[in-house]
Design a protein around this motif. Structure first.
Motif, PDB file in Angstrom:
ATOM      1  N   VAL A 283      10.344  63.928 -12.773  1.00 54.78           N
ATOM      2  CA  VAL A 283       9.521  65.130 -12.904  1.00 54.78           C
ATOM      3  C   VAL A 283       8.859  65.398 -11.558  1.00 54.78           C
ATOM      4  O   VAL A 283       8.328  64.492 -10.927  1.00 54.78           O
ATOM      5  CB  VAL A 283       8.446  64.950 -14.007  1.00 54.78           C
ATOM      6  N   TRP A 284       8.879  66.659 -11.149  1.00 52.75           N
ATOM      7  CA  TRP A 284       8.301  67.037  -9.865  1.00 52.75           C
ATOM      8  C   TRP A 284       7.117  67.973 -10.098  1.00 52.75           C
ATOM      9  O   TRP A 284       7.284  69.090 -10.580  1.00 52.75           O
ATOM     10  CB  TRP A 284       9.357  67.715  -8.991  1.00 52.75           C
ATOM     11  N   LEU A 285       5.916  67.503  -9.771  1.00 53.09           N
ATOM     12  CA  LEU A 285       4.695  68.280  -9.930  1.00 53.09           C
ATOM     13  C   LEU A 285       3.861  68.171  -8.666  1.00 53.09           C
ATOM     14  O   LEU A 285       3.820  67.116  -8.032  1.00 53.09           O
ATOM     15  CB  LEU A 285       3.864  67.771 -11.113  1.00 53.09           C
ATOM     16  N   LEU A 286       3.165  69.245  -8.330  1.00 57.23           N
ATOM     17  CA  LEU A 286       2.300  69.219  -7.158  1.00 57.23           C
ATOM     18  C   LEU A 286       1.075  68.353  -7.387  1.00 57.23           C
ATOM     19  O   LEU A 286       0.584  67.690  -6.482  1.00 57.23           O
ATOM     20  CB  LEU A 286       1.892  70.647  -6.792  1.00 57.23           C
ATOM     21  N   SER A 287       0.559  68.359  -8.597  1.00 56.06           N
ATOM     22  CA  SER A 287      -0.610  67.540  -8.928  1.00 56.06           C
ATOM     23  C   SER A 287      -0.633  67.312 -10.437  1.00 56.06           C
ATOM     24  O   SER A 287      -0.023  68.072 -11.191  1.00 56.06           O
ATOM     25  CB  SER A 287      -1.903  68.225  -8.478  1.00 56.06           C
ATOM     26  N   PRO A 288      -1.316  66.256 -10.903  1.00 58.76           N
ATOM     27  CA  PRO A 288      -1.398  66.020 -12.348  1.00 58.76           C
ATOM     28  C   PRO A 288      -2.059  67.209 -13.051  1.00 58.76           C
ATOM     29  O   PRO A 288      -2.973  67.835 -12.503  1.00 58.76           O
ATOM     30  CB  PRO A 288      -2.286  64.770 -12.443  1.00 58.76           C
ATOM     31  N   ARG A 289      -1.587  67.516 -14.233  1.00 62.59           N
ATOM     32  CA  ARG A 289      -2.179  68.617 -15.000  1.00 62.59           C
ATOM     33  C   ARG A 289      -1.962  68.383 -16.485  1.00 62.59           C
ATOM     34  O   ARG A 289      -1.165  67.531 -16.878  1.00 62.59           O
ATOM     35  CB  ARG A 289      -1.561  69.949 -14.596  1.00 62.59           C
ATOM     36  N   ALA A 290      -2.659  69.134 -17.260  1.00 60.96           N
ATOM     37  CA  ALA A 290      -2.543  68.980 -18.710  1.00 60.96           C
ATOM     38  C   ALA A 290      -1.317  69.690 -19.241  1.00 60.96           C
ATOM     39  O   ALA A 290      -0.805  70.639 -18.648  1.00 60.96           O
ATOM     40  CB  ALA A 290      -3.796  69.534 -19.385  1.00 60.96           C
ATOM     41  N   VAL A 291      -0.842  69.199 -20.374  1.00 54.23           N
ATOM     42  CA  VAL A 291       0.282  69.815 -21.051  1.00 54.23           C
ATOM     43  C   VAL A 291       0.038  69.712 -22.551  1.00 54.23           C
ATOM     44  O   VAL A 291      -0.477  68.707 -23.037  1.00 54.23           O
ATOM     45  CB  VAL A 291       1.613  69.131 -20.644  1.00 54.23           C
TER      46      VAL A 291
ATOM     47  N   ALA B 219      -3.838  65.188 -20.791  1.00 52.23           N
ATOM     48  CA  ALA B 219      -4.533  65.690 -19.607  1.00 52.23           C
ATOM     49  C   ALA B 219      -4.814  64.573 -18.619  1.00 52.23           C
ATOM     50  O   ALA B 219      -4.868  63.393 -18.992  1.00 52.23           O
ATOM     51  CB  ALA B 219      -5.852  66.358 -20.030  1.00 52.23           C
ATOM     52  N   PRO B 220      -5.004  64.916 -17.342  1.00 54.68           N
ATOM     53  CA  PRO B 220      -5.391  63.904 -16.352  1.00 54.68           C
ATOM     54  C   PRO B 220      -6.736  63.274 -16.698  1.00 54.68           C
ATOM     55  O   PRO B 220      -7.537  63.838 -17.445  1.00 54.68           O
ATOM     56  CB  PRO B 220      -5.480  64.714 -15.047  1.00 54.68           C
ATOM     57  N   GLN B 221      -6.983  62.124 -16.099  1.00 52.52           N
ATOM     58  CA  GLN B 221      -8.194  61.368 -16.413  1.00 52.52           C
ATOM     59  C   GLN B 221      -9.459  62.123 -16.042  1.00 52.52           C
ATOM     60  O   GLN B 221     -10.434  62.125 -16.784  1.00 52.52           O
ATOM     61  CB  GLN B 221      -8.167  60.027 -15.672  1.00 52.52           C
ATOM     62  N   GLU B 222      -9.466  62.747 -14.872  1.00 54.83           N
ATOM     63  CA  GLU B 222     -10.681  63.362 -14.354  1.00 54.83           C
ATOM     64  C   GLU B 222     -10.605  64.878 -14.398  1.00 54.83           C
ATOM     65  O   GLU B 222      -9.537  65.471 -14.406  1.00 54.83           O
ATOM     66  CB  GLU B 222     -10.917  62.918 -12.895  1.00 54.83           C
ATOM     67  N   GLY B 223     -11.782  65.508 -14.385  1.00 55.28           N
ATOM     68  CA  GLY B 223     -11.875  66.937 -14.180  1.00 55.28           C
ATOM     69  C   GLY B 223     -11.611  67.763 -15.415  1.00 55.28           C
ATOM     70  O   GLY B 223     -11.342  67.254 -16.500  1.00 55.28           O
ATOM     71  N   PRO B 224     -11.661  69.094 -15.260  1.00 57.72           N
ATOM     72  CA  PRO B 224     -11.485  70.008 -16.382  1.00 57.72           C
ATOM     73  C   PRO B 224     -10.058  70.102 -16.883  1.00 57.72           C
ATOM     74  O   PRO B 224      -9.802  70.682 -17.917  1.00 57.72           O
ATOM     75  CB  PRO B 224     -11.942  71.359 -15.803  1.00 57.72           C
TER      76      PRO B 224
ATOM     77  N   THR C 248      -4.061  58.380 -16.639  1.00 58.14           N
ATOM     78  CA  THR C 248      -4.232  58.276 -15.198  1.00 58.14           C
ATOM     79  C   THR C 248      -2.926  58.665 -14.502  1.00 58.14           C
ATOM     80  O   THR C 248      -1.863  58.715 -15.118  1.00 58.14           O
ATOM     81  CB  THR C 248      -4.600  56.843 -14.798  1.00 58.14           C
ATOM     82  N   ASP C 249      -3.008  58.936 -13.231  1.00 63.10           N
ATOM     83  CA  ASP C 249      -1.824  59.252 -12.435  1.00 63.10           C
ATOM     84  C   ASP C 249      -1.203  57.931 -11.989  1.00 63.10           C
ATOM     85  O   ASP C 249      -1.536  57.393 -10.930  1.00 63.10           O
ATOM     86  CB  ASP C 249      -2.224  60.107 -11.226  1.00 63.10           C
ATOM     87  N   SER C 250      -0.308  57.379 -12.798  1.00 68.24           N
ATOM     88  CA  SER C 250       0.221  56.042 -12.577  1.00 68.24           C
ATOM     89  C   SER C 250       1.728  56.078 -12.346  1.00 68.24           C
ATOM     90  O   SER C 250       2.368  57.134 -12.423  1.00 68.24           O
ATOM     91  CB  SER C 250      -0.090  55.155 -13.784  1.00 68.24           C
ATOM     92  N   THR C 251       2.289  54.910 -12.103  1.00 62.24           N
ATOM     93  CA  THR C 251       3.736  54.799 -11.913  1.00 62.24           C
ATOM     94  C   THR C 251       4.487  54.656 -13.235  1.00 62.24           C
ATOM     95  O   THR C 251       5.712  54.757 -13.256  1.00 62.24           O
ATOM     96  CB  THR C 251       4.059  53.578 -11.032  1.00 62.24           C
ATOM     97  N   ALA C 252       3.791  54.419 -14.331  1.00 62.05           N
ATOM     98  CA  ALA C 252       4.461  54.214 -15.624  1.00 62.05           C
ATOM     99  C   ALA C 252       5.018  55.526 -16.159  1.00 62.05           C
ATOM    100  O   ALA C 252       4.391  56.582 -16.040  1.00 62.05           O
ATOM    101  CB  ALA C 252       3.499  53.608 -16.635  1.00 62.05           C
ATOM    102  N   PHE C 253       6.200  55.458 -16.771  1.00 62.22           N
ATOM    103  CA  PHE C 253       6.813  56.654 -17.354  1.00 62.22           C
ATOM    104  C   PHE C 253       5.981  57.124 -18.542  1.00 62.22           C
ATOM    105  O   PHE C 253       5.520  56.332 -19.352  1.00 62.22           O
ATOM    106  CB  PHE C 253       8.237  56.343 -17.820  1.00 62.22           C
ATOM    107  N   GLY C 254       5.825  58.443 -18.652  1.00 60.45           N
ATOM    108  CA  GLY C 254       5.121  59.003 -19.799  1.00 60.45           C
ATOM    109  C   GLY C 254       3.914  59.824 -19.421  1.00 60.45           C
ATOM    110  O   GLY C 254       2.795  59.552 -19.854  1.00 60.45           O
ATOM    111  N   THR C 255       4.106  60.861 -18.594  1.00 58.31           N
ATOM    112  CA  THR C 255       3.000  61.759 -18.248  1.00 58.31           C
ATOM    113  C   THR C 255       2.855  62.872 -19.279  1.00 58.31           C
ATOM    114  O   THR C 255       1.833  63.543 -19.323  1.00 58.31           O
ATOM    115  CB  THR C 255       3.237  62.406 -16.874  1.00 58.31           C
TER     116      THR C 255
END
Length: 275
Positions: free
Chosen positions: A68-76, A84-89, A110-117
């Motif tokens: 998966v290619w994303l510019l930054s973590p985000r909610a889905v 959603a990501p750990q921090e922020g709105p 969190t933004d980790s290396t484990a599969f499953g975002t």
């Protein structure tokens, strides 16, 4: 390999043109636009399509083990769950035109290396299949084989399953899944163990395995023995071209095929125990 471009002063139709070029992700950044483009599209072609002399190119970051290619973590949002990501709105989409925020009670990762975002099609297919199974009968427990980030087990707990067991052969994945369980105040309901389905005993009314097609065929005999009477088995991580091979491996063991679903070239298989 996909690459990132940054456009400080984009033309008014930049978003539409980038979508037409096949951009994998687009995000508003400091008044400009950043995007990830597939390597089949040359930077010069992007600049030409946007009417620019050139574009700034840099390395893109892959997530979900490079799938998966994303510019930054985000909610889905998947079914009734927001991941959603750990921090922020946690905006669901960060391009200004699509701005929306994750609600309270979202599953935080969190933004980790484990599969499953939550952004890979197989994760979405599994969560939707879990919701479908629980709409028929709320299981007392779920077994998540190859738990990765723990996203499937945690989603099932948030949907009302009282207890979950997650197993994985990767020690780092188990550490990250445990962190996510604590982050979401679910650690007392998630039991994590190293190994595959032969590392546990007993049966579960709901078993889910989002791994790869070859391991799914290899572990089929022991995995089937982990499914309780009339229980459901959800399998994914299967390329569409290998759906029949995996399906027949489980049909031969007496599982009843309920349905298959496909998204973006990936398949989920749903079975029910015939005993």
């Amino acid at each position: 390999m996909p690459y990132r471009i940054d456009i400080p002063i984009p033309p008014d139709d930049a978003l539409d043109r980038l979508i037409q070029l096949g951009a994998l992700d687009i995000e508003a950044v400091h008044g400009g636009i950043a995007a990830i483009l597939p390597d089949r599209v040359r930077p010069g072609d992007v600049a030409g399509a946007l009417g620019l002399a050139g574009v700034a190119v840099s390395r893109a970051v892959a997530r979900d083990n490079g799938s998966v290619w994303l510019l930054s973590p985000r909610a889905v949002r998947i079914a009734g769950i927001v991941i959603a990501p750990q921090e922020g709105p946690a905006p669901l989409f960060t391009a200004a035109r699509y701005r929306a925020c994750a609600p309270p009670g979202a599953l935080r990762l969190t933004d980790s290396t484990a599969f499953g975002t939550g952004h890979h099609p197989t994760t979405a297919l599994c969560i939707e299949a879990i919701e479908e199974a629980l709409a028929i009968d709320v299981s007392e427990s779920v077994l998540d084989v190859g738990t990765g980030s723990g996203v499937l087990a945690l989603a099932a707990l948030m949907m009302g399953v009282p207890r979950a067991t997650g197993i994985d052969i990767d020690a780092d994945a188990l550490r990250i899944a445990a962190k996510h369980a604590r982050l979401n105040h679910l650690a007392d309901r998630l039991h994590l163990l190293p190994g595959g389905p032969d590392a546990v005993e007993g049966t579960w009314p709901l078993v889910v395995a989002n791994v790869l097609a070859a391991p799914l065929v290899e572990i089929a005999p022991i995995l089937v023995r982990r499914v309780g009477g009339r229980g459901r088995l959800i399998l994914s991580g299967i390329p569409e071209s290998l759906e029949s091979e995996v399906r027949f491996a489980y049909l031969r063991l007496g599982m009843r095929h309920i349905r298959s679903g496909t998204r973006s070239g990936w398949t989920v298989l749903v079975f029910q125990a015939s005993w």
